[in-house]
Design a protein around this motif. Structure first.
Motif, PDB file in Angstrom:
ATOM      1  N   GLY A  58       0.810  -1.215   0.000  1.00 46.42           N
ATOM      2  CA  GLY A  58       0.000   0.000   0.000  1.00 46.42           C
ATOM      3  C   GLY A  58       0.840   1.260   0.000  1.00 46.42           C
ATOM      4  O   GLY A  58       0.535   2.222  -0.716  1.00 46.42           O
ATOM      5  N   ALA A  59       1.909   1.274   0.800  1.00 48.98           N
ATOM      6  CA  ALA A  59       2.793   2.443   0.832  1.00 48.98           C
ATOM      7  C   ALA A  59       3.482   2.647  -0.512  1.00 48.98           C
ATOM      8  O   ALA A  59       3.629   3.788  -0.980  1.00 48.98           O
ATOM      9  N   ARG A  60       3.890   1.550  -1.138  1.00 54.31           N
ATOM     10  CA  ARG A  60       4.515   1.652  -2.456  1.00 54.31           C
ATOM     11  C   ARG A  60       3.543   2.234  -3.480  1.00 54.31           C
ATOM     12  O   ARG A  60       3.916   3.087  -4.288  1.00 54.31           O
ATOM     13  N   SER A  61       2.295   1.777  -3.441  1.00 56.26           N
ATOM     14  CA  SER A  61       1.296   2.282  -4.382  1.00 56.26           C
ATOM     15  C   SER A  61       1.021   3.761  -4.143  1.00 56.26           C
ATOM     16  O   SER A  61       0.928   4.558  -5.095  1.00 56.26           O
ATOM     17  N   GLY A  62       0.891   4.168  -2.872  1.00 55.10           N
ATOM     18  CA  GLY A  62       0.649   5.569  -2.565  1.00 55.10           C
ATOM     19  C   GLY A  62       1.818   6.462  -2.946  1.00 55.10           C
ATOM     20  O   GLY A  62       1.628   7.550  -3.513  1.00 55.10           O
ATOM     21  N   GLU A  63       3.026   6.017  -2.649  1.00 58.96           N
ATOM     22  CA  GLU A  63       4.214   6.801  -3.008  1.00 58.96           C
ATOM     23  C   GLU A  63       4.357   6.899  -4.524  1.00 58.96           C
ATOM     24  O   GLU A  63       4.724   7.951  -5.058  1.00 58.96           O
ATOM     25  N   LEU A  64       4.071   5.795  -5.220  1.00 62.85           N
ATOM     26  CA  LEU A  64       4.175   5.809  -6.685  1.00 62.85           C
ATOM     27  C   LEU A  64       3.150   6.765  -7.284  1.00 62.85           C
ATOM     28  O   LEU A  64       3.447   7.485  -8.249  1.00 62.85           O
ATOM     29  N   ALA A  65       1.941   6.792  -6.714  1.00 64.89           N
ATOM     30  CA  ALA A  65       0.925   7.735  -7.192  1.00 64.89           C
ATOM     31  C   ALA A  65       1.387   9.171  -6.994  1.00 64.89           C
ATOM     32  O   ALA A  65       1.192  10.026  -7.876  1.00 64.89           O
ATOM     33  N   ALA A  66       2.006   9.456  -5.855  1.00 69.00           N
ATOM     34  CA  ALA A  66       2.494  10.809  -5.581  1.00 69.00           C
ATOM     35  C   ALA A  66       3.608  11.198  -6.549  1.00 69.00           C
ATOM     36  O   ALA A  66       3.614  12.303  -7.105  1.00 69.00           O
ATOM     37  N   VAL A  67       4.554  10.283  -6.765  1.00 69.42           N
ATOM     38  CA  VAL A  67       5.699  10.588  -7.634  1.00 69.42           C
ATOM     39  C   VAL A  67       5.264  10.736  -9.085  1.00 69.42           C
ATOM     40  O   VAL A  67       5.722  11.628  -9.810  1.00 69.42           O
ATOM     41  N   ARG A  68       4.359   9.853  -9.539  1.00 73.33           N
ATOM     42  CA  ARG A  68       3.880   9.938 -10.922  1.00 73.33           C
ATOM     43  C   ARG A  68       3.121  11.241 -11.165  1.00 73.33           C
ATOM     44  O   ARG A  68       3.299  11.904 -12.199  1.00 73.33           O
ATOM     45  N   ALA A  69       2.265  11.611 -10.216  1.00 78.53           N
ATOM     46  CA  ALA A  69       1.520  12.863 -10.365  1.00 78.53           C
ATOM     47  C   ALA A  69       2.462  14.060 -10.351  1.00 78.53           C
ATOM     48  O   ALA A  69       2.286  15.019 -11.122  1.00 78.53           O
ATOM     49  N   GLU A  70       3.465  14.011  -9.488  1.00 83.43           N
ATOM     50  CA  GLU A  70       4.460  15.088  -9.437  1.00 83.43           C
ATOM     51  C   GLU A  70       5.189  15.214 -10.763  1.00 83.43           C
ATOM     52  O   GLU A  70       5.363  16.326 -11.291  1.00 83.43           O
ATOM     53  N   HIS A  71       5.601  14.078 -11.319  1.00 84.48           N
ATOM     54  CA  HIS A  71       6.333  14.101 -12.592  1.00 84.48           C
ATOM     55  C   HIS A  71       5.461  14.646 -13.725  1.00 84.48           C
ATOM     56  O   HIS A  71       5.902  15.472 -14.528  1.00 84.48           O
ATOM     57  N   THR A  72       4.203  14.195 -13.769  1.00 86.54           N
ATOM     58  CA  THR A  72       3.294  14.657 -14.819  1.00 86.54           C
ATOM     59  C   THR A  72       3.084  16.160 -14.745  1.00 86.54           C
ATOM     60  O   THR A  72       3.127  16.870 -15.765  1.00 86.54           O
ATOM     61  N   LEU A  73       2.876  16.670 -13.536  1.00 83.62           N
ATOM     62  CA  LEU A  73       2.667  18.104 -13.365  1.00 83.62           C
ATOM     63  C   LEU A  73       3.932  18.885 -13.697  1.00 83.62           C
ATOM     64  O   LEU A  73       3.868  19.961 -14.306  1.00 83.62           O
ATOM     65  N   ARG A  74       5.079  18.348 -13.302  1.00 83.78           N
ATOM     66  CA  ARG A  74       6.329  19.048 -13.590  1.00 83.78           C
ATOM     67  C   ARG A  74       6.565  19.152 -15.099  1.00 83.78           C
ATOM     68  O   ARG A  74       6.982  20.208 -15.607  1.00 83.78           O
ATOM     69  N   VAL A  75       6.293  18.065 -15.836  1.00 80.70           N
ATOM     70  CA  VAL A  75       6.437  18.102 -17.293  1.00 80.70           C
ATOM     71  C   VAL A  75       5.463  19.105 -17.908  1.00 80.70           C
ATOM     72  O   VAL A  75       5.800  19.850 -18.827  1.00 80.70           O
ATOM     73  N   THR A  76       4.239  19.143 -17.386  1.00 83.18           N
ATOM     74  CA  THR A  76       3.242  20.102 -17.871  1.00 83.18           C
ATOM     75  C   THR A  76       3.689  21.534 -17.632  1.00 83.18           C
ATOM     76  O   THR A  76       3.535  22.412 -18.505  1.00 83.18           O
TER      77      THR A  76
END
Length: 287
Positions: free
Chosen positions: A81-99
């Motif tokens: 669960g922690a891995r899934s939550g952290e991955l969601a945070a990192v992926r969203a951060e990366h997507t927003l940063r690229v945008t």
């Protein structure tokens, strides 16, 4: 709000919706971990009542095996669960940063309004990271609510008085924690602003380094950056002190709630209304 100028709420909503599968999985498994955490003190109380008090070796082995299985389940749930939550945070951060980078590099992207490159870089990193962290906060928030509900149900089934202490005390504790977080929010915003300004000055100085050397302006540039860096440091220290104060007060308030549960539970155990194992479970659940 137009797509060219999205609101903060729409940015947060898009960050969550883009990672909804990972957020849902993380929330489900984190909730399982919280339920397991609530079951551990309950099972310890059962071990005391059914095995230790009666000196029953067979019951002791049985309930210890059940306790070990619950531990294994909650540990596995926490890991995935922690891995899934952290991955969601990192992926969203990366997507927003690229945008953000795509927006800045496009014509009319905002750089023409006077923002220095360092400030834009700071926003693209720190602000994007904080937006992405909302996914992890949702995972932890929902799972904590499940854990509190589980604890309340178990306590109410053990003793209505103990359950009411937790049900009344927990919202009060959360409300006080929210009030204590207000200074931290304002100081965190100031910290972010000063850090962005320091990054902007640093990038500006590096860009004009040759010109500064040519006109002999290094001392003035160094002094300018030193003053900006000191302002940023002071803002960071103020935010750190506010965070330390908030954490200390929350721990103190939590200790008061646990003491209240122990006091009520101790009186009920002395009166024979609950067993020793149930008292131990109640204190563990309050924790």
């Amino acid at each position: 709000m137009s797509a060219a100028h999205p609101s903060g709420r729409s940015v947060l909503r898009g960050s969550v919706e883009g990672q909804r599968a990972r957020v849902a999985l993380g929330t489900l498994l984190a909730s399982g971990h919280q339920i397991g955490e609530a079951l551990v003190p309950t099972l310890i109380g059962v071990v005391i009542d059914r095995a230790v008090t009666g000196s029953d070796s067979g019951a002791l082995v049985l309930w210890l095996a059940v306790l070990a299985a619950v531990y294994a389940g909650l540990a596995l749930s926490f890991r995935i669960g922690a891995r899934s939550g952290e991955l969601a945070a990192v992926r969203a951060e990366h997507t927003l940063r690229v945008t953000l980078v795509r927006r800045v590099l496009s014509p009319g992207g905002g750089t023409e309004e006077g923002r220095l490159p360092g400030a834009l870089a700071s926003i693209a990193t720190e602000d994007a990271k904080r937006v992405g962290a909302v996914n992890l906060a949702l995972t932890l928030g929902f799972s904590s609510l499940v854990g509190i509900t589980t604890c309340a149900v178990v306590l109410l089934s053990t003793s209505v008085a103990l359950g009411l202490v937790v049900l009344v005390g927990t919202p009060v504790l959360l409300w006080l924690g929210h009030l204590l977080s207000k200074p931290l929010e304002s100081r965190s915003e100031a910290e972010q602003d000063r850090a962005a300004h320091a990054s902007a000055i640093a990038a500006d100085l590096v860009t004009g380094l040759r010109i500064l050397k040519g006109i002999g302006g290094e001392p003035a540039a160094i002094e300018r950056y030193r003053a900006t860096s000191r302002d940023s440091l002071r803002a960071t220290l103020r935010a750190a002190r506010a965070q330390a104060f908030q954490s200390g007060m929350v721990l103190a308030l939590t200790g008061c709630l646990i003491a209240a549960v122990a006091l009520v539970g101790g009186r009920l155990a002395a009166q024979g209304s609950i067993s020793l194992g149930q008292l131990v479970s109640a204190v563990g659940l309050a924790l």
